[in-house]
Design a protein around this motif. Sequence first.
Motif, mmCIF file in Angstrom:
data_model
loop_
_atom_site.group_PDB
_atom_site.id
_atom_site.type_symbol
_atom_site.label_atom_id
_atom_site.label_comp_id
_atom_site.label_asym_id
_atom_site.label_seq_id
_atom_site.Cartn_x
_atom_site.Cartn_y
_atom_site.Cartn_z
ATOM 1 N N SER A 1 50.170 45.608 43.041
ATOM 2 C CA SER A 1 49.307 46.199 42.007
ATOM 3 C C SER A 1 48.352 45.182 41.386
ATOM 4 N N LYS A 2 48.808 43.947 41.175
ATOM 5 C CA LYS A 2 47.962 42.956 40.516
ATOM 6 C C LYS A 2 46.805 42.526 41.404
ATOM 7 N N ILE A 3 47.117 42.194 42.650
ATOM 8 C CA ILE A 3 46.049 41.705 43.530
ATOM 9 C C ILE A 3 45.071 42.832 43.852
ATOM 10 N N SER A 4 45.571 44.062 43.869
ATOM 11 C CA SER A 4 44.679 45.201 44.086
ATOM 12 C C SER A 4 43.675 45.323 42.950
ATOM 13 N N LYS A 5 44.117 45.086 41.728
ATOM 14 C CA LYS A 5 43.226 45.141 40.568
ATOM 15 C C LYS A 5 42.187 44.025 40.643
ATOM 16 N N LEU A 6 42.615 42.828 41.052
ATOM 17 C CA LEU A 6 41.687 41.701 41.164
ATOM 18 C C LEU A 6 40.617 41.986 42.213
ATOM 19 N N ARG A 7 40.998 42.712 43.261
ATOM 20 C CA ARG A 7 40.064 42.988 44.353
ATOM 21 C C ARG A 7 38.962 43.956 43.951
ATOM 22 N N GLU A 8 39.077 44.540 42.785
ATOM 23 C CA GLU A 8 37.997 45.392 42.299
ATOM 24 C C GLU A 8 36.785 44.550 41.892
ATOM 25 N N ALA A 9 37.011 43.271 41.610
ATOM 26 C CA ALA A 9 35.930 42.384 41.167
ATOM 27 C C ALA A 9 35.420 41.472 42.272
ATOM 28 N N ALA A 10 36.282 41.111 43.231
ATOM 29 C CA ALA A 10 35.887 40.185 44.302
ATOM 30 C C ALA A 10 36.879 40.302 45.444
ATOM 31 N N LYS A 11 36.587 39.615 46.532
ATOM 32 C CA LYS A 11 37.548 39.549 47.635
ATOM 33 C C LYS A 11 38.616 38.529 47.246
ATOM 34 N N VAL A 12 39.857 38.947 47.236
ATOM 35 C CA VAL A 12 40.958 38.054 46.888
ATOM 36 C C VAL A 12 42.004 38.144 47.988
ATOM 37 N N SER A 13 42.347 37.007 48.566
ATOM 38 C CA SER A 13 43.343 36.981 49.631
ATOM 39 C C SER A 13 44.335 35.859 49.380
ATOM 40 N N VAL A 14 45.567 36.082 49.822
ATOM 41 C CA VAL A 14 46.619 35.068 49.736
ATOM 42 C C VAL A 14 47.152 34.856 51.143
ATOM 43 N N ASN A 15 47.017 33.634 51.654
ATOM 44 C CA ASN A 15 47.435 33.328 53.020
ATOM 45 C C ASN A 15 48.279 32.059 53.048
ATOM 46 N N ASP A 16 49.034 31.916 54.126
ATOM 47 C CA ASP A 16 49.852 30.715 54.283
ATOM 48 C C ASP A 16 48.987 29.473 54.255
ATOM 49 N N ALA A 17 49.459 28.456 53.538
ATOM 50 C CA ALA A 17 48.781 27.162 53.580
ATOM 51 C C ALA A 17 49.113 26.487 54.903
#
Length: 432
Positions: free
Chosen positions: A221-237
Amino acid sequence: VDIPCRIFASGVQVARIIGKGGVLIKELREESGCVVNILDDQLPAAFRNRDERVVMVRGKADGMRTAVAGILRLAFGGGTVAAAGSDPEDRMRSMEMMIPEASCSHLIGEKGQRISGLMEESKCDLHVVREPVSGLADQKRLRITGSSLRDVELAVSKIQETLTDLVRTAVLSDESFAMRSGPTAPADLVPRAPRGSGGSVTVAMLLSKEESAWVIGKRGSKISKLREAAKVSVNDAPVPLFPSNTAVLEISGAPLHEEIDVLRMIIADLMIRAEASNVTQILVPTEHFGAVLGEGGAIIQRISQDTGAVLHQHPAERHGSSVYHLRILDVEGEEGQRLAAAAAVYEEVERASGQGGGGTSRQFLPASAPREGQAALEGPSAHSAHSAQRASEAASAGRETSERQEARRLEDRALRSQQEADRRCAEQEQAQ
């Protein structure tokens, strides 16, 4: 029964799946025996406007499982198709697949029994997003959030099996999976980041496993909300360049000031955690790191003076015969100080890359003047502080933006109150 598995992916994730010269997607097709296609021009303009694509897989059940495992591995930053199925580090993952709207009630089941069983079996949280897919008719998003790639892969497989059963029992038909144009959300009517708008600078930060799970949130739910403003991705380092239990969060596809505003929300959210840290690790392009430092460390000294944050550079990491394209910069201080420093750093990156720059960091300067005697930079590039005139200018800029900062403080306070309430509800649910 041959029905498609349809996975939502960002433009960056699609590039990872395809690979250089199409090598990786070709491997996926050969190893799985499935048809694996990236839908782009076939989709409504709303998808391109929000930089989203659909990966469609068709084939036999066993092959589809292999293909989906490889797609997810590559999309989340895994290096090769061969690595699919191996996930040494448990880490929260969130992805979305497209399902026919007609399947939703059957997928949930009476009193939620079917979806509860699927969640228990896959160890994932499954959430049917209430809003329809913008740009398409009669299709919905199913958000899958799990603690590892293996769990997410299993959830996708179980959902696909359920959809296949619904086709066999004539609840669904081939027509149910047709992607026809539908209503478009106002935000998707125009591209979110037109070329030349300053949206090609990527703001990135290094997160621990626990921090990345917190940012993603329950049911994503949180990252979905952030994606309303920009592209937000979380990937393995990438390992061994970074610790194996870390992830890279990237914010892109929007003007810099909007990306920094997303960073502000993330930092504010992380501060609610009991283990909250006063250090934010941002990732700076190696090619522009010199511009951030400035001659004799002058620019980074100025950033530290203006914001009151302590900045510490990590040495460049070797990647094969070359230097890795990102470097870690530790930003230590209070929440507002870290944000202002990060804004100033990326403003220098934007300027160095020839995309404009100027003015963004001023919006995020702390209202209070920097601490007297604040250390500016730890490391070999540290030099003596600039004159007191810089501090005076920073304080003046802080006064000019006090009204905006006050509005942000009120907004943050309301956000934190809501997040705290959500956290208490989650703790109560766990206790039950």
